[in-house]
Design an enzyme around this catalytic site. Structure first.
Site, short mmCIF file in Angstrom:
data_model
loop_
_atom_site.label_atom_id
_atom_site.label_comp_id
_atom_site.label_asym_id
_atom_site.label_seq_id
_atom_site.Cartn_x
_atom_site.Cartn_y
_atom_site.Cartn_z
N ASP A 299 90.28 15.11 -29.77
CA ASP A 299 89.34 14.81 -30.85
C ASP A 299 89.97 13.82 -31.84
O ASP A 299 91.15 13.46 -31.73
CB ASP A 299 88.94 16.10 -31.56
N ASP B 196 94.24 17.50 -28.82
CA ASP B 196 93.23 18.45 -29.30
C ASP B 196 93.75 19.10 -30.58
O ASP B 196 94.82 19.72 -30.58
CB ASP B 196 93.00 19.52 -28.22
N HIS C 153 90.34 4.03 -17.79
CA HIS C 153 89.70 5.33 -17.55
C HIS C 153 88.83 5.34 -16.29
O HIS C 153 88.33 6.39 -15.88
CB HIS C 153 88.85 5.68 -18.78
N ASP C 154 88.64 4.13 -15.71
CA ASP C 154 87.85 4.04 -14.46
C ASP C 154 88.74 3.91 -13.23
O ASP C 154 88.22 3.74 -12.12
CB ASP C 154 86.93 2.80 -14.51
N ASN D 254 91.79 21.24 -32.63
CA ASN D 254 91.11 22.48 -33.06
C ASN D 254 91.01 23.51 -31.95
O ASN D 254 90.16 24.39 -31.98
CB ASN D 254 89.72 22.13 -33.61
N ASP E 117 89.98 23.65 -28.78
CA ASP E 117 88.86 23.88 -27.86
C ASP E 117 89.13 23.24 -26.50
O ASP E 117 88.25 23.17 -25.66
CB ASP E 117 87.54 23.37 -28.46
N ASP F 211 83.75 1.33 -28.43
CA ASP F 211 83.19 1.06 -27.11
C ASP F 211 81.66 1.13 -27.21
O ASP F 211 81.09 2.21 -27.37
CB ASP F 211 83.72 2.14 -26.14
N GLU G 236 83.24 -5.83 -20.63
CA GLU G 236 83.68 -5.24 -19.38
C GLU G 236 83.02 -6.08 -18.29
O GLU G 236 81.78 -6.08 -18.18
CB GLU G 236 83.24 -3.78 -19.25
N ASP H 104 80.42 -2.17 -22.74
CA ASP H 104 80.30 -1.53 -21.43
C ASP H 104 79.26 -2.22 -20.56
O ASP H 104 78.13 -2.45 -21.01
CB ASP H 104 79.88 -0.08 -21.67
O1 TEU Z 1 82.05 1.18 -15.85
C1 TEU Z 1 81.28 0.23 -15.14
C2 TEU Z 1 81.48 0.38 -13.71
O2 TEU Z 1 81.02 -0.41 -12.93
C3 TEU Z 1 82.23 1.56 -13.24
O3 TEU Z 1 81.27 2.41 -12.71
C4 TEU Z 1 83.25 1.15 -12.22
O4 TEU Z 1 82.78 0.09 -11.45
C5 TEU Z 1 83.48 2.30 -11.31
O5 TEU Z 1 83.74 3.40 -12.13
C6 TEU Z 1 84.66 2.03 -10.40
O6 TEU Z 1 84.78 3.16 -9.59
C7 TEU Z 1 81.57 1.43 -17.16
C8 TEU Z 1 82.50 2.45 -17.81
O7 TEU Z 1 83.82 1.89 -17.89
C9 TEU Z 1 82.47 3.68 -16.95
O8 TEU Z 1 83.41 4.66 -17.43
C10 TEU Z 1 81.07 4.26 -17.00
O9 TEU Z 1 81.01 5.38 -16.13
C11 TEU Z 1 80.04 3.21 -16.55
O10 TEU Z 1 80.25 1.93 -17.12
C12 TEU Z 1 78.64 3.63 -17.00
O11 TEU Z 1 78.57 3.53 -18.41
CA CA Z 2 89.26 19.54 -29.91
#
Ligand code: TEU
Ligand code: CA
Length: 553
Positions: free
Chosen positions: A29, A21, A328-329, A23, A25, A98, A254, A200
């Protein structure tokens, strides 16, 4: 002629909201990323994949886009973006953005118009079902509080489709005008110099607009059905023809819902669709079948893990592979696949990176994994920010489900485990921000942070840097054939990588105990090129979480 630079790349994924971060908040960013590009470049990676940075109300942290051609206010301005891209290219770092082609935000101009009236020029940018025809056949939603992917909209007495949240209406790819809009968006960013896109849930974009019942054969795996739309590959070939073929770029699907037998349809270069795809089969290993992302108390089976990753190595052969263990998932890979207690954190984190960086596939390193960041294991629903957790919690509350069981499972598997702020140093908020971060920092930052590891030759950070250099030094580790060894070994994952330039053997003890492994290779004459313990032996015995890379020729 497009090059295949991405086959030799190591890709570093940054969740922009949580990286740095600038700035005050509490939200990461673009300027924060710019200030840390020297750190990223020193890793030795070749490209950065940024999760969505476009204008969004952040119902799903940027996966709900309301303007595909502008930068999310939380992250900065277009001028900040231009500076980021320039600074990355100065450092020979490529930028992969993305794209979210399956759905937009309900706050997008298109949807605001589309929902106004049935004759609106944007009506068919989305999937509408006139209510006078009765409720459409069920479609399961990933995020809806009622798990229902059809939302009734009073204004035009119709339902609209949203595979994810109500605020993420699915775009209608059967409409050529919509497809053209997406291609124009891709062109806009490629003309600015962007080097590629991760796409995605792109397997979901085509729908049978008669919306028949989901066939029983899918027995509840609705994502598998969503990934088999009637015109999917026609659209991907059109996207390639219209845009992707005109830039020296990379496109990465994905691959949710995609089976190994189908992956070549996406990545066989003869088909001119996309370049790479990452699969989800590995991400269901070790979860109970009936719980929502609930870890099996017995842990995961390494035999199954080896079988899945070997199968996908084969499946990718018609094109090129990808390999990841966290994003991130997902929860943090150290907590899920390694052992995040103090005794084994370092060894097992190094072992997991050894796996990622010696397989026949483009590796994805997830921000913070290179430090051994681990799950934060929230036990209070108020600490969560992820719509997936919050809405599932609400659904269980309103349906009398087992909320306790769910909350216990989420400590291990919630997506927020993998989204906590990067741990830069032991200053307040781990040096991520001067303000309270949008999501709590893992309290273990005081001892697990980049500053602590920067100059420690034995740190995970420096081990990962060495591994990335090793992969570049020996192209056999990139292009060499892959052969699983000792398949029945329940503790050790060993495999060979070989081509005309040489042969390597990688041995990984995925357990808390000593282990041995069998190969018909005499290791005595081998050269150890990397190990996560001092003086690795050459006798087929491994210490807990020991990883060794042997160079045979
Ligand atoms: O994820 C696709 C997806 O199927 C995810 O929901 C995943 O299967 C699930 O999170 C597992 O627990 C993509 C992105 O990577 C995700 O961050 C988004 O939330 C989702 O699509 C909707 O855009
Ligand atoms: Ca920030």
């Amino acid at each position: 002629m497009k090059s295949t630079w991405w086959k030799e790349s190591v890709i570093y994924q940054i969740y922009p909201r949580s990286f740095k971060d600038s700035n005050g908040d509490g939200i990461g960013d673009l300027r924060g990323i710019i200030s840390k590009l020297d750190y990223v470049a020193r890793l030795g990676v070749d490209a950065i994949w940024l999760n969505p940075i476009f204008t969004s109300p952040n119902d799903d942290n940027g996966y709900d886009i309301s303007d595909y051609r502008d930068i999310m206010a939380d992250f900065g301005t277009m001028a900040d973006f231009d500076e980021l891209l320039h600074q990355m290219h100065l450092r020979k770092l490529k930028l992969i953005l993305d794209l979210v082609p399956n759905h937009s935000s309900d706050e997008h101009f298109w949807f605001q118009e589309s929902r106004k009236d049935r004759d609106n020029p944007y009506r068919d940018y989305y999937h509408w079902w006139p209510a006078e025809n009765g409720k459409p056949n069920h479609r399961e939603s990933y995020f809806d509080v009622n798990r229902d992917a059809w939302a009734y909209d009073q204004q035009t007495n119709a339902y609209y489709l949203h595979y994810f949240s109500k605020k993420q209406p699915d775009l209608n790819w059967e409409n050529p005008a919509l497809r053209k809009e997406i291609y124009d968006i891709l062109r806009f960013w490629f003309d600015k110099g962007v080097d590629g896109f991760r796409m995605d849930v792109v397997p979901f974009i085509s729908k049978d607009t008669s919306f028949p019942p989901i066939p029983d054969k899918y027995n509840g795996n609705f994502g598998d059905f969503y990934a088999k739309g009637p015109h999917l590959h026609q659209y991907l070939q059109e996207m390639n023809r219209e845009v992707l073929s005109q830039y020296n770029c990379v496109s990465i699907a994905e691959g949710v819902g995609v089976k190994p037998e189908d992956v070549e349809l996406f990545i066989d270069p003869q088909r001119q669709e996309l370049d790479m795809l990452y699969h989800f089969e590995g991400m269901s290993i070790g979860y109970t079948p009936d719980g929502f992302k609930e870890p099996d108390p017995a842990g995961y089976s390494l035999l199954q893990f080896k079988q899945v990753y070997s199968k996908w190595d084969k499946a990718f052969e018609k094109g090129w592979g990808t390999i990841y263990l966290g994003n991130h998932d997902q929860p943090r890979m150290l907590s899920r696949w390694g052992n995040d207690n103090d005794e084994f954190r370092e060894r097992s984190s190094k072992l997991l990176h050894t796996f990622l960086l010696t397989m026949r596939a483009t590796p994805f390193i997830y921000y913070g994994d290179e430090l051994g960041m681990s799950n934060i294991k929230f036990d209070d629903i108020n600490d969560y920010r992820d719509i997936e957790t919050l809405n599932m919690h609400q659904y269980l509350l309103q349906t009398g489900g087992d909320v306790e069981r769910f909350m216990r499972a989420q400590q291990q598997t919630a997506r927020d485990n993998g989204r906590t702020p990067f741990q830069w140093d032991n200053a307040a908020n781990a040096g991520f921000s001067q303000a309270d971060p949008w999501l709590k920092v893992n309290p273990n930052y005081v001892k697990i942070n980049a500053a602590e590891q920067e100059d420690d030759p034995n740190s995970i950070l420096n081990y990962v840097r060495q591994l990335i250099q090793l992969r570049k030094t020996y192209p056999t580790l990139i292009y060499g054939d892959y052969q699983l060894l000792d398949p029945a070994n329940p503790q050790v994952y060993s495999y060979a990588r070989s081509n005309e330039d040489g042969k390597f053997l990688i041995a990984l003890n995925f357990s808390d105990k000593d282990a041995s492994f069998n190969t018909n290779v005499d290791l005595a004459s081998a050269q150890v090129v990397q190990g996560n313990y001092p003086n690795p032996q050459k006798d087929h015995n491994l210490r807990p979480w020991e990883a060794v890379i042997y160079r045979l020729t």
